[in-house]
Scaffold this motif. Structure first.
Motif, PDB file in Angstrom:
ATOM      1  N   GLU A   1       0.815  -1.221   0.000  1.00  0.00           N
ATOM      2  CA  GLU A   1       0.000   0.000   0.000  1.00  0.00           C
ATOM      3  C   GLU A   1       0.842   1.262   0.000  1.00  0.00           C
ATOM      4  O   GLU A   1       0.408   2.299  -0.484  1.00  0.00           O
ATOM      5  N   SER A   2       2.057   1.201   0.537  1.00  0.00           N
ATOM      6  CA  SER A   2       2.892   2.392   0.666  1.00  0.00           C
ATOM      7  C   SER A   2       3.708   2.696  -0.586  1.00  0.00           C
ATOM      8  O   SER A   2       4.469   3.655  -0.613  1.00  0.00           O
ATOM      9  N   ARG A   3       3.558   1.902  -1.648  1.00  0.00           N
ATOM     10  CA  ARG A   3       4.331   2.116  -2.872  1.00  0.00           C
ATOM     11  C   ARG A   3       3.848   3.372  -3.590  1.00  0.00           C
ATOM     12  O   ARG A   3       2.692   3.778  -3.462  1.00  0.00           O
ATOM     13  N   ASP A   4       4.723   3.991  -4.366  1.00  0.00           N
ATOM     14  CA  ASP A   4       4.400   5.163  -5.178  1.00  0.00           C
ATOM     15  C   ASP A   4       3.494   4.712  -6.322  1.00  0.00           C
ATOM     16  O   ASP A   4       3.923   3.985  -7.216  1.00  0.00           O
ATOM     17  N   LYS A   5       2.256   5.128  -6.291  1.00  0.00           N
ATOM     18  CA  LYS A   5       1.266   4.676  -7.277  1.00  0.00           C
ATOM     19  C   LYS A   5       1.472   5.288  -8.663  1.00  0.00           C
ATOM     20  O   LYS A   5       0.841   4.867  -9.624  1.00  0.00           O
ATOM     21  N   THR A   6       2.371   6.275  -8.776  1.00  0.00           N
ATOM     22  CA  THR A   6       2.640   6.876 -10.079  1.00  0.00           C
ATOM     23  C   THR A   6       3.691   6.088 -10.855  1.00  0.00           C
ATOM     24  O   THR A   6       3.852   6.291 -12.052  1.00  0.00           O
ATOM     25  N   LYS A   7       4.397   5.198 -10.185  1.00  0.00           N
ATOM     26  CA  LYS A   7       5.418   4.391 -10.856  1.00  0.00           C
ATOM     27  C   LYS A   7       4.780   3.208 -11.554  1.00  0.00           C
ATOM     28  O   LYS A   7       3.791   2.660 -11.092  1.00  0.00           O
ATOM     29  N   ARG A   8       5.360   2.816 -12.671  1.00  0.00           N
ATOM     30  CA  ARG A   8       4.915   1.614 -13.382  1.00  0.00           C
ATOM     31  C   ARG A   8       5.771   0.473 -12.844  1.00  0.00           C
ATOM     32  O   ARG A   8       6.878   0.243 -13.314  1.00  0.00           O
ATOM     33  N   GLU A   9       5.228  -0.185 -11.836  1.00  0.00           N
ATOM     34  CA  GLU A   9       6.006  -1.112 -11.043  1.00  0.00           C
ATOM     35  C   GLU A   9       5.405  -2.512 -11.046  1.00  0.00           C
ATOM     36  O   GLU A   9       4.193  -2.679 -11.072  1.00  0.00           O
ATOM     37  N   LEU A  10       6.275  -3.491 -11.003  1.00  0.00           N
ATOM     38  CA  LEU A  10       5.902  -4.897 -10.916  1.00  0.00           C
ATOM     39  C   LEU A  10       6.242  -5.383  -9.515  1.00  0.00           C
ATOM     40  O   LEU A  10       7.306  -5.049  -8.981  1.00  0.00           O
ATOM     41  N   SER A  11       5.343  -6.151  -8.910  1.00  0.00           N
ATOM     42  CA  SER A  11       5.591  -6.755  -7.598  1.00  0.00           C
ATOM     43  C   SER A  11       5.419  -8.258  -7.738  1.00  0.00           C
ATOM     44  O   SER A  11       4.373  -8.725  -8.177  1.00  0.00           O
ATOM     45  N   LEU A  12       6.446  -9.010  -7.380  1.00  0.00           N
ATOM     46  CA  LEU A  12       6.386 -10.463  -7.390  1.00  0.00           C
ATOM     47  C   LEU A  12       6.481 -10.935  -5.949  1.00  0.00           C
ATOM     48  O   LEU A  12       7.357 -10.488  -5.208  1.00  0.00           O
ATOM     49  N   MET A  13       5.587 -11.819  -5.538  1.00  0.00           N
ATOM     50  CA  MET A  13       5.550 -12.262  -4.143  1.00  0.00           C
ATOM     51  C   MET A  13       5.502 -13.788  -4.078  1.00  0.00           C
ATOM     52  O   MET A  13       4.834 -14.425  -4.893  1.00  0.00           O
ATOM     53  N   THR A  14       6.203 -14.333  -3.090  1.00  0.00           N
ATOM     54  CA  THR A  14       6.188 -15.771  -2.859  1.00  0.00           C
ATOM     55  C   THR A  14       6.269 -16.053  -1.371  1.00  0.00           C
ATOM     56  O   THR A  14       6.682 -15.188  -0.595  1.00  0.00           O
ATOM     57  N   CYS A  15       5.870 -17.248  -0.988  1.00  0.00           N
ATOM     58  CA  CYS A  15       6.045 -17.673   0.403  1.00  0.00           C
ATOM     59  C   CYS A  15       7.534 -17.837   0.670  1.00  0.00           C
ATOM     60  O   CYS A  15       8.291 -18.238  -0.211  1.00  0.00           O
ATOM     61  N   TRP A  16       7.930 -17.511   1.907  1.00  0.00           N
ATOM     62  CA  TRP A  16       9.343 -17.569   2.227  1.00  0.00           C
ATOM     63  C   TRP A  16       9.552 -18.056   3.643  1.00  0.00           C
ATOM     64  O   TRP A  16       8.829 -17.584   4.520  1.00  0.00           O
ATOM     65  N   PRO A  17      10.478 -18.932   3.888  1.00  0.00           N
ATOM     66  CA  PRO A  17      11.263 -19.741   2.960  1.00  0.00           C
ATOM     67  C   PRO A  17      10.368 -20.634   2.089  1.00  0.00           C
ATOM     68  O   PRO A  17       9.245 -20.944   2.456  1.00  0.00           O
ATOM     69  N   VAL A  18      10.920 -21.038   0.961  1.00  0.00           N
ATOM     70  CA  VAL A  18      10.175 -21.843  -0.004  1.00  0.00           C
ATOM     71  C   VAL A  18       9.592 -23.070   0.691  1.00  0.00           C
ATOM     72  O   VAL A  18      10.265 -23.724   1.487  1.00  0.00           O
TER      73      VAL A  18
END
Length: 87
Positions: A49-66
């Motif tokens: 939610e705190s990311r700059d919404k004007t940036k064209r950004e990709l977020s990749l998420m995974t469980c950690w540790p695998v």
């Protein structure tokens, strides 16, 4: 518990700042450059939610540790417009 999905982003932690992520979507090539990664607790949406919404950004998420559900690893990358083209 291990499952067949443990390998989807199993090497996500190997991405480093400056690495490129290339995605093809509707016959267009999008090149993103990794800017950072964070480890957060499950349900911690403040990081997203705190990311700059004007940036064209990709977020990749995974469980950690695998193979666990202890934490989440998130990799952020910004669109490199000069490298994104029609293939």
């Amino acid at each position: 518990m291990k499952s067949e999905y443990n390998c989807i982003f199993a090497l996500l932690d190997k991405l480093e700042k400056g690495d490129e992520i290339i995605i093809y979507y509707f016959q267009k090539k999008y090149v993103y450059t990794v800017t950072e990664h964070r480890e957060v607790k499950p349900g911690d949406v403040k990081t997203l939610e705190s990311r700059d919404k004007t940036k064209r950004e990709l977020s990749l998420m995974t469980c950690w540790p695998v193979g666990t559900t202890l934490d989440r690893l998130i990799v952020f990358a910004e669109l490199n417009e000069s490298a994104s083209t029609n293939p």
